[in-house]
Every structure is written in structure tokens, then in C-alpha cells.
Design an enzyme around this catalytic site. Structure first.
Site, short mmCIF file in Angstrom:
data_model
loop_
_atom_site.label_atom_id
_atom_site.label_comp_id
_atom_site.label_asym_id
_atom_site.label_seq_id
_atom_site.Cartn_x
_atom_site.Cartn_y
_atom_site.Cartn_z
N ASP A 1 0.85 -1.20 0.00
CA ASP A 1 0.00 0.00 0.00
C ASP A 1 0.88 1.25 0.00
OD1 ASP A 1 0.88 -0.12 2.59
OD2 ASP A 1 -1.09 0.15 3.52
N SER A 2 2.21 1.06 0.02
CA SER A 2 3.13 2.17 -0.23
C SER A 2 2.87 2.75 -1.61
CB SER A 2 4.59 1.70 -0.10
OG SER A 2 4.84 0.57 -0.91
N ASP B 1 -1.04 -6.31 -0.34
CA ASP B 1 -1.04 -5.65 0.97
C ASP B 1 -2.46 -5.24 1.34
OD1 ASP B 1 0.49 -4.89 3.10
OD2 ASP B 1 1.27 -3.06 2.17
N LYS C 1 -0.57 -9.59 3.04
CA LYS C 1 0.21 -9.11 4.19
C LYS C 1 -0.65 -8.11 4.94
CE LYS C 1 3.53 -5.83 3.79
NZ LYS C 1 3.02 -4.79 4.70
N GLU D 1 -0.60 -5.48 8.67
CA GLU D 1 0.25 -4.88 9.69
C GLU D 1 -0.31 -5.09 11.09
OE1 GLU D 1 0.91 -0.72 8.87
OE2 GLU D 1 1.58 -1.12 6.83
N GLU E 1 10.04 -4.38 10.10
CA GLU E 1 10.42 -3.10 9.49
C GLU E 1 11.08 -2.18 10.52
OE1 GLU E 1 7.47 -1.14 7.08
OE2 GLU E 1 8.72 0.65 6.87
O1 KIV Z 1 3.42 -1.05 1.55
C1 KIV Z 1 4.59 -1.43 1.60
O2 KIV Z 1 5.37 -1.33 0.66
C2 KIV Z 1 5.04 -2.01 2.85
C3 KIV Z 1 6.48 -1.89 3.14
C4 KIV Z 1 6.77 -0.56 3.73
C5 KIV Z 1 6.93 -2.96 4.03
O3 KIV Z 1 4.25 -2.48 3.63
#
Ligand code: KIV
Length: 283
Positions: A46-47, A85, A115, A117, A184
Site C-alpha cells: 500500500d506504499s 497488501d 500481508k 500490519e 520493518e
Molecule cells: O506497503 C509497503 O510497501 C510495505 C512496506 C513498507 C513494508 O508495507
């Protein structure tokens, strides 16, 4: 072309000590370049909110954004293990909502894993998604979706008390059924302990060498994201400079009428005389 890695391959690589390479990619060309280079795993993080969509953080990113970027990445990298994500708000409410959104990733974007968090506070969600038969990767330490609570994009686990909490989180995530964990921005002393303690692969983004593999954000490593560069990034290229210089050269060529050249245009198939007659008809 190398065979697509499975989660079993990733677990075997932990046992054999072969490091996993993992990069983010959010679209068809970048995912295709990563696959052509032989990268083991792609994260459609989600970056993308910051790197591609220009938001200040990851919170505004929606499920639809993530799904459509995962679909593009999958088209570019059909033979690479892709992780989708879970964006902010897609798993924080109920277990049912978390499972529904995780299923959406698999059904609509054909990702291999998701993934999410957080530590102990999201283990119910991890368990629910894992119980639905989906590969879950945990993510603790600096968790960008809760950067506000952490007081910004800051390293975590630098003191014994916070390191203890991260160790408890890591154990709880494995026990809940996650099949890998991402750390991270934590110190290598802590990541070494966690990577040794857990039987699942433990990957690093800013957690130093002693992990089972490394993740890096493509926009950071390629020099495309200009807002800031985290301490843990190594820049392998300055693509922004290459692109800006190419645009500048294009501007000069167009203004100076050096582009397009003869080789860039289509050539008529009838005589110029015939074309001139045609133009006369319309005068
Ligand atoms: O969204 C992303 O790219 C991430 C990384 C910062 C680990 O979760």
C-alpha cells in the site's frame, strides 16, 4: 524462465540459508522487470499510495486501488510469488470483513499471499484469514498504517521494553497461522533473535542482515520516490534523474524542431503529385 516460488520453497530457503529477494512493484512494467531480473517475491504494497498515487501516507489507499495494482503486477509477473497488501480499514473491523477482503485479493487479483500490519492486536484477523486457507504474512516494527500512533516513520524496538513487545507480537503472529513475517525498521540484534526463534521465514525491510531475506521499495532503490529516503534504503539507480533529463531533451528537440525525424513519420504510398491534387480539391 525460473519456476514460480511456492510458500514451501520460501520455507526451504530459510532452512538452507538462501536469502529471499523481495521488492515492491505496483504496475505491469515494474513487475515484469522484477520477474525478468529473477526476484523471488513481489509485494504490491500500500506504499503505492505514496510512491505512485502521491499521498503523504498509506492510509487513504483503498481496496480497489490495491486490487487494480495487484492485477497489473500479476499481468507483468505471472511466474512470481506476489503478496497483496491489505490497506488500512480492510481488516481492522471484523474477522468476517478481513476474510472477505483477503478472499477478494485471491479471487480478483490472483495474488499468492496477503500481508497485514500489526501484532497481538490483529492476531484474530490473521487466524481467521489463515483458517480460510490463505497465506498470511505478518508485518511488525514500523507499521506505516499506524505511523500516527508511533509518532511518525520511526525505528522500533530500540529499547528492551519495546523489543519485548515485538518478540511477543512475532510469536503470537506465528501461532496465529501466519506463514512469514516482515520486520520493518528494527535493530539487527532484535531481528536476529526473532528470525532464529521463529520457524517461519522472517524478512527485513530496515531490519539488517540477520533475516531470511530482504524487501526494498522499488521507488526508493531506483531513485523514483523523491519526498524522502529512509536510512535503510540503498539507492541502486537514479531513475528520476534519467527521466527528467529525457523529458528535458524531448522539450529541446520539439522546440528546436529536431523531433520527429524522417524515420519517425509514415511515408505516403501514392505520389506527392497525387496528394497535391487531393489537397487542391479541398481548397
Ligand atoms: O506497503 C509497503 O510497501 C510495505 C512496506 C513498507 C513494508 O508495507
Amino acid at each position: 524462465m525460473a519456476k514460480k516460488k511456492s510458500i514451501l520453497d520460501l520455507h526451504k530457503m530459510k532452512k538452507s540459508g538462501e536469502k529471499v529477494t523481495w521488492v515492491t512493484a505496483y504496475d505491469y512494467p515494474m513487475a515484469s522487470f522484477a520477474e525478468q531480473a529473477g526476484i523471488d517475491m513481489i509485494l504490491v504494497g500500500d506504499s503505492l499510495g505514496m510512491v505512485v498515487l502521491g499521498y503523504e501516507g498509506t492510509v487513504p489507499v483503498s481496496m480497489d486501488d490495491c486490487i487494480s495494482h495487484c492485477q497489473a503486477a500479476r499481468r507483468g509477473a505471472p511466474n512470481t510469488f506476489i503478496v497483496g497488501d491489505m490497506p488500512f480499514g480492510s481488516y481492522q473491523t471484523t474477522d468476517g470483513n478481513a476474510v472477505a477482503n483477503a478472499c477478494k485479493f485471491l479471487k480478483e487479483a490472483n495474488v499468492d499471499a496477503i500481508k497485514l500490519e500489526g501484532g497481538i492486536r490483529v492476531v484474530d484477523k490473521i487466524k481467521a484469514i489463515a483458517d480460510a486457507g490463505i497465506i498470511v504474512i505478518g508485518h511488525i516494527g514500523l507499521t506505516p498504517q499506524s505511523a500516527g500512533q508511533l509518532g511518525g516513520f520511526k525505528a522500533q524496538g530500540l529499547h528492551v521494553d519495546s523489543a519485548r513487545e515485538l518478540i511477543k507480537d512475532a510469536i503470537a503472529i506465528q501461532e496465529a497461522g501466519a506463514l512469514a513475517l516482515l520486520l520493518e525498521a528494527v535493530p539487527p540484534e532484535l531481528s536476529k533473535f526473532i528470525a532464529t526463534k521463529l520457524s517461519i521465514p522472517v524478512y527485513s525491510i530496515g531490519a539488517g542482515l540477520p533475516c531470511d531475506g530482504q524487501l526494498i521499495i522499488c521507488g526508493d532503490m531506483l531513485g523514483m520516490f523523491q519526498a524522502f529516503t529512509p536510512k535503510f534504503v540503498k539507492k541502486y539507480a537514479n531513475v528520476a534523474e534519467v527521466i527528467i533529463n529525457a523529458f528535458k531533451e524531448y522539450i529541446e528537440d520539439v522546440k528546436g524542431e529536431r523531433f520527429p525525424e524522417d524515420k519517425h513519420v509514415y511515408h505516403i504510398k501514392d505520389s506527392l503529385e497525387d496528394f497535391n491534387k487531393l489537397f487542391e480539391e479541398f481548397k
